[in-house]
Every structure is written in C-alpha cells, then in structure tokens.
Design a protein around this motif. Structure first.
Motif, PDB file in Angstrom:
ATOM      1  N   GLY A  45      63.290  34.834  12.852  1.00 10.64           N
ATOM      2  CA  GLY A  45      64.224  34.436  11.800  1.00 10.64           C
ATOM      3  C   GLY A  45      65.647  34.924  11.985  1.00 10.64           C
ATOM      4  N   GLY A  46      65.852  35.893  12.918  1.00 10.57           N
ATOM      5  CA  GLY A  46      67.204  36.380  13.183  1.00 10.57           C
ATOM      6  C   GLY A  46      67.435  37.846  12.867  1.00 10.57           C
ATOM      7  N   LYS A  47      66.398  38.572  12.474  1.00 11.33           N
ATOM      8  CA  LYS A  47      66.557  39.970  12.056  1.00 11.33           C
ATOM      9  C   LYS A  47      67.112  40.857  13.177  1.00 11.33           C
ATOM     10  CE  LYS A  47      62.232  40.578  11.112  1.00 11.33           C
ATOM     11  NZ  LYS A  47      61.801  39.284  11.711  1.00 11.33           N
ATOM     12  N   THR A  48      66.423  40.835  14.327  1.00 13.79           N
ATOM     13  CA  THR A  48      66.844  41.684  15.442  1.00 13.79           C
ATOM     14  C   THR A  48      68.204  41.258  15.977  1.00 13.79           C
ATOM     15  OG1 THR A  48      64.592  42.274  16.098  1.00 13.79           O
ATOM     16  CG2 THR A  48      66.285  42.402  17.799  1.00 13.79           C
ATOM     17  N   SER A  49      68.446  39.964  16.033  1.00 12.52           N
ATOM     18  CA  SER A  49      69.755  39.481  16.500  1.00 12.52           C
ATOM     19  C   SER A  49      70.871  39.961  15.579  1.00 12.52           C
ATOM     20  CB  SER A  49      69.762  37.958  16.580  1.00 12.52           C
ATOM     21  OG  SER A  49      68.926  37.514  17.622  1.00 12.52           O
ATOM     22  N   LEU A  50      70.607  39.991  14.287  1.00 12.72           N
ATOM     23  CA  LEU A  50      71.598  40.488  13.338  1.00 12.72           C
ATOM     24  C   LEU A  50      71.926  41.946  13.631  1.00 12.72           C
ATOM     25  CD1 LEU A  50      73.322  40.356  10.779  1.00 12.72           C
ATOM     26  CD2 LEU A  50      71.236  40.756   9.443  1.00 12.72           C
ATOM     27  N   ALA A  51      70.892  42.757  13.863  1.00  8.92           N
ATOM     28  CA  ALA A  51      71.107  44.168  14.173  1.00  8.92           C
ATOM     29  C   ALA A  51      71.886  44.341  15.475  1.00  8.92           C
ATOM     30  CB  ALA A  51      69.766  44.889  14.257  1.00  8.92           C
ATOM     31  N   LYS A  52      71.554  43.513  16.482  1.00  6.75           N
ATOM     32  CA  LYS A  52      72.243  43.603  17.768  1.00  6.75           C
ATOM     33  C   LYS A  52      73.699  43.165  17.660  1.00  6.75           C
ATOM     34  CE  LYS A  52      68.230  43.138  20.820  1.00  6.75           C
ATOM     35  NZ  LYS A  52      67.563  42.315  21.858  1.00  6.75           N
ATOM     36  N   VAL A  53      73.977  42.214  16.798  1.00  5.28           N
ATOM     37  CA  VAL A  53      75.363  41.801  16.565  1.00  5.28           C
ATOM     38  C   VAL A  53      76.155  42.951  15.951  1.00  5.28           C
ATOM     39  CG1 VAL A  53      76.802  40.346  15.077  1.00  5.28           C
ATOM     40  CG2 VAL A  53      74.996  39.310  16.436  1.00  5.28           C
ATOM     41  N   ILE A  54      75.557  43.655  15.003  1.00  7.25           N
ATOM     42  CA  ILE A  54      76.234  44.792  14.368  1.00  7.25           C
ATOM     43  C   ILE A  54      76.532  45.882  15.394  1.00  7.25           C
ATOM     44  CG2 ILE A  54      76.016  46.645  12.665  1.00  7.25           C
ATOM     45  CD1 ILE A  54      74.265  44.732  11.011  1.00  7.25           C
ATOM     46  N   MET A  55      75.554  46.145  16.292  1.00  5.18           N
ATOM     47  CA  MET A  55      75.717  47.204  17.292  1.00  5.18           C
ATOM     48  C   MET A  55      76.615  46.779  18.439  1.00  5.18           C
ATOM     49  SD  MET A  55      74.716  50.357  17.898  1.00  5.18           S
ATOM     50  CE  MET A  55      76.188  50.890  18.799  1.00  5.18           C
ATOM     51  N   GLY A  56      76.802  45.464  18.623  1.00  6.09           N
ATOM     52  CA  GLY A  56      77.626  44.984  19.725  1.00  6.09           C
ATOM     53  C   GLY A  56      76.827  44.675  20.975  1.00  6.09           C
ATOM     54  N   LEU A  57      75.502  44.604  20.843  1.00  9.30           N
ATOM     55  CA  LEU A  57      74.646  44.303  21.986  1.00  9.30           C
ATOM     56  C   LEU A  57      74.698  42.824  22.356  1.00  9.30           C
ATOM     57  CD1 LEU A  57      71.624  46.506  20.905  1.00  9.30           C
ATOM     58  CD2 LEU A  57      73.050  46.884  22.922  1.00  9.30           C
ATOM     59  N   VAL A  58      74.975  41.981  21.387  1.00 17.46           N
ATOM     60  CA  VAL A  58      75.213  40.566  21.647  1.00 17.46           C
ATOM     61  C   VAL A  58      76.480  40.151  20.911  1.00 17.46           C
ATOM     62  CG1 VAL A  58      72.768  40.029  21.987  1.00 17.46           C
ATOM     63  CG2 VAL A  58      73.766  39.798  19.707  1.00 17.46           C
ATOM     64  N   LYS A  59      77.129  39.120  21.444  1.00 17.34           N
ATOM     65  CA  LYS A  59      78.400  38.687  20.884  1.00 17.34           C
ATOM     66  C   LYS A  59      78.240  37.353  20.159  1.00 17.34           C
ATOM     67  CE  LYS A  59      83.226  37.813  22.169  1.00 17.34           C
ATOM     68  NZ  LYS A  59      84.189  37.744  23.297  1.00 17.34           N
ATOM     69  N   PRO A  60      78.614  37.296  18.891  1.00 19.96           N
ATOM     70  CA  PRO A  60      78.508  36.027  18.150  1.00 19.96           C
ATOM     71  C   PRO A  60      79.586  35.040  18.576  1.00 19.96           C
ATOM     72  CG  PRO A  60      79.564  37.674  16.778  1.00 19.96           C
ATOM     73  CD  PRO A  60      79.141  38.381  18.040  1.00 19.96           C
ATOM     74  N   GLU A  61      79.311  33.757  18.366  1.00 20.12           N
ATOM     75  CA  GLU A  61      80.306  32.734  18.679  1.00 20.12           C
ATOM     76  C   GLU A  61      81.473  32.783  17.705  1.00 20.12           C
ATOM     77  OE1 GLU A  61      77.067  31.477  21.153  1.00 20.12           O
ATOM     78  OE2 GLU A  61      77.154  32.292  19.158  1.00 20.12           O
ATOM     79  N   SER A  62      81.182  33.140  16.484  1.00 24.91           N
ATOM     80  CA  SER A  62      82.242  33.194  15.477  1.00 24.91           C
ATOM     81  C   SER A  62      81.885  34.215  14.419  1.00 24.91           C
ATOM     82  CB  SER A  62      82.424  31.815  14.818  1.00 24.91           C
ATOM     83  OG  SER A  62      81.235  31.415  14.145  1.00 24.91           O
ATOM     84  N   GLY A  63      82.882  34.595  13.652  1.00 25.48           N
ATOM     85  CA  GLY A  63      82.661  35.545  12.572  1.00 25.48           C
ATOM     86  C   GLY A  63      83.406  36.849  12.772  1.00 25.48           C
ATOM     87  N   LYS A  64      83.260  37.722  11.801  1.00 23.60           N
ATOM     88  CA  LYS A  64      84.007  38.976  11.776  1.00 23.60           C
ATOM     89  C   LYS A  64      83.113  40.093  11.245  1.00 23.60           C
ATOM     90  CE  LYS A  64      88.381  40.771   9.824  1.00 23.60           C
ATOM     91  NZ  LYS A  64      89.534  40.414   8.949  1.00 23.60           N
ATOM     92  N   ILE A  65      83.255  41.296  11.847  1.00 22.65           N
ATOM     93  CA  ILE A  65      82.506  42.471  11.409  1.00 22.65           C
ATOM     94  C   ILE A  65      83.496  43.579  11.072  1.00 22.65           C
ATOM     95  CG2 ILE A  65      80.691  44.128  11.997  1.00 22.65           C
ATOM     96  CD1 ILE A  65      79.795  42.153  14.164  1.00 22.65           C
ATOM     97  N   VAL A  66      83.375  44.119   9.868  1.00 18.97           N
ATOM     98  CA  VAL A  66      84.301  45.142   9.393  1.00 18.97           C
ATOM     99  C   VAL A  66      83.502  46.366   8.948  1.00 18.97           C
ATOM    100  CG1 VAL A  66      86.103  45.718   7.723  1.00 18.97           C
ATOM    101  CG2 VAL A  66      85.950  43.382   8.637  1.00 18.97           C
ATOM    102  N   LEU A  67      83.867  47.538   9.473  1.00 20.15           N
ATOM    103  CA  LEU A  67      83.218  48.797   9.104  1.00 20.15           C
ATOM    104  C   LEU A  67      84.244  49.727   8.478  1.00 20.15           C
ATOM    105  CD1 LEU A  67      80.768  50.743   9.149  1.00 20.15           C
ATOM    106  CD2 LEU A  67      81.527  51.451  11.439  1.00 20.15           C
ATOM    107  N   ASP A  68      84.044  50.041   7.213  1.00 21.25           N
ATOM    108  CA  ASP A  68      84.947  50.939   6.488  1.00 21.25           C
ATOM    109  C   ASP A  68      86.414  50.518   6.638  1.00 21.25           C
ATOM    110  OD1 ASP A  68      82.767  52.449   5.676  1.00 21.25           O
ATOM    111  OD2 ASP A  68      82.890  53.790   7.396  1.00 21.25           O
ATOM    112  N   GLY A  69      86.651  49.223   6.519  1.00 19.74           N
ATOM    113  CA  GLY A  69      88.005  48.698   6.570  1.00 19.74           C
ATOM    114  C   GLY A  69      88.531  48.419   7.961  1.00 19.74           C
TER     115      GLY A  69
END
Length: 242
Positions: A45-69
């Motif tokens: 369903g995408g759970k592990t991929s979501l975690a890997k996107v947050i960690m930077g293990l895989v790169k999304p085609e689009s979107g933005k990730i913000v941590l504490d501003g």
C-alpha cells in the motif's frame, strides 16, 4: 513538526512493461513533534516507501518534505540523519568485521563504554556480555541483527525515529520488551516515533494511527477509532509492490 506535501513516487514495473506504477499518490500529511505514530495498512500500500521517502532512501517525483520549518526535500541520507532522522530497516544489513560495539558507537557518534552498550542492548533483550564484541555478520540470526539495529537507532537518539516493522523476526519475549521500550521512548523523551506495523499491540499504544493504502492516506485517528476499519481496508486487493 514533520510535513509532507503532495508526495508522488513511482517505480518501473519489474516485468519490463512500459509505464510506471504509482506507489505514493499525491500524499500529504503532518506529524506533530513528539507524537507516537503508527503507520499501518495492506501490504504493497505504500507504507515502507513513505518511510523511505522521509529518510531520503528513495526520491519522489514531486512533492516537498519539511522538518521543523526546514525544507529537507533535496537533502541526502547523511544530511537527513544529521538533521535528526533515523531509520530502522525491516531487514537490516550485515557488516563483516564490524562488532556490535562498533555499530552502537558509530550510531552514538562516540566510543561507547561497555555499560552504555549494555543499556541499549538490554532494551532490545540482548546481553552485552554475549554480544558486544561479536561481529554483525552471518553468525547472527535475523532476529538478533534486527534487535541490534534497533539498539543502534536508540543509541543515536534522533529527534525522529522511524522503525519499519520492528516486530519482524522477533520472538514473543523480545517483542514484549520492544513494545515497552517504544512506550518508554514516547513517555520519557521528546522524540517523534514513527512505526510501521500490523501488530495490534503496537497500534493500540500509539497517539495516532495513519492508514495507508493504494498510495494514499485513507484514514487517520486514535487507535480505538480506527482499528475497526482496518479489516475492511486490508481486504481490498492491492497490485502494487513496495
């Protein structure tokens, strides 16, 4: 605060067919600092991929990730680790020639004393006397390597700790200890705890549960409010492979 905005991630089919398979589909969510979050949902369903996107293990085609501003979308794994994110794999790697003590010291950023190693190993049900000088190689079982990796995440002391199915390969006694460790982390530190899990015991002690299926955030809420919907979502077929 961890914020994901319109994350889309696709992969090429393994069978060589043309086109792309969408794993994360324009997914947006926010996770408050210090929360204990469990991500659950059907396999693929995408759970592990979501975690890997947050960690930077895989790169999304689009979107933005913000941590504490801070926009961390373009940061690599090392930079994200330095920013305070840590990740525990479902199937951790092995390192011939590197001892358990080495792994814990690298994670902590300093050479740890035996007593310090013991503190982290005890939390995952391992005895420092037996493991501290052992190499993290094929002589260890999958469950042992998994527990050592979880101990290394604890040693790092990151502000955001992500664990991908920490119960996999763990015996019942160690699983009980791990659930207690997660609860203690939540109660005694200010870290944000994100756990991917199917286990009801882990789900039930979370502040909030995120239900991910078909690459989308289907539902989120308190464990008691969302557990009754899980069976219905799991029953839906999913052709994606994560």
């Amino acid at each position: 605060m961890l914020r994901l905005e319109h994350i889309t991630y696709t992969v090429t089919p393994e069978d060589g067919k043309s086109g792309k398979i969408t794993i994360l589909d324009d997914l947006s969510l926010e996770i408050e600092t210090g929360k204990y979050i469990v991500i659950t949902g059907p396999n693929g369903g995408g759970k592990t991929s979501l975690a890997k996107v947050i960690m930077g293990l895989v790169k999304p085609e689009s979107g933005k990730i913000v941590l504490d501003g801070m926009d961390i979308t373009g940061l690599d794994i090392t930079a994200r680790s330095e920013a305070g994110i840590s990740f525990g794999f479902q199937h951790p790697p092995r390192f011939k020639g590197i001892t358990v003590r080495d792994i814990l010291s690298i994670a902590a950023g300093k050479k740890l004393k035996k007593e310090e190693c013991c503190k982290y190993l005890t939390k995952v049900g391992l005895c420092a006397e037996e493991y501290i000088n052992r190499e993290v190689d094929t002589s260890l079982s999958g469950g042992e390597v998994k527990r050592i990796e979880i101990a290394s995440v604890l040693a790092k002391g990151a502000s955001v700790m992500i664990f991908d199915e920490p119960e996999a390969g763990i015996d019942l006694w160690s699983f009980h200890r791990l659930t207690n460790t997660f609860r203690e982390l939540h109660e005694n530190t200010g870290c944000t705890l994100i756990i991917i899990s199917h286990q009801e015991r882990i789900i039930s002690q979370a502040d909030e549960v995120l239900l991910i299926a078909d690459g989308k955030l289907k539902e989120r809420g308190k464990p008691a409010d969302i557990l009754h919907t899980i069976d219905g979502v799991y029953a839906k077929p999913c052709e994606k492979t994560v």
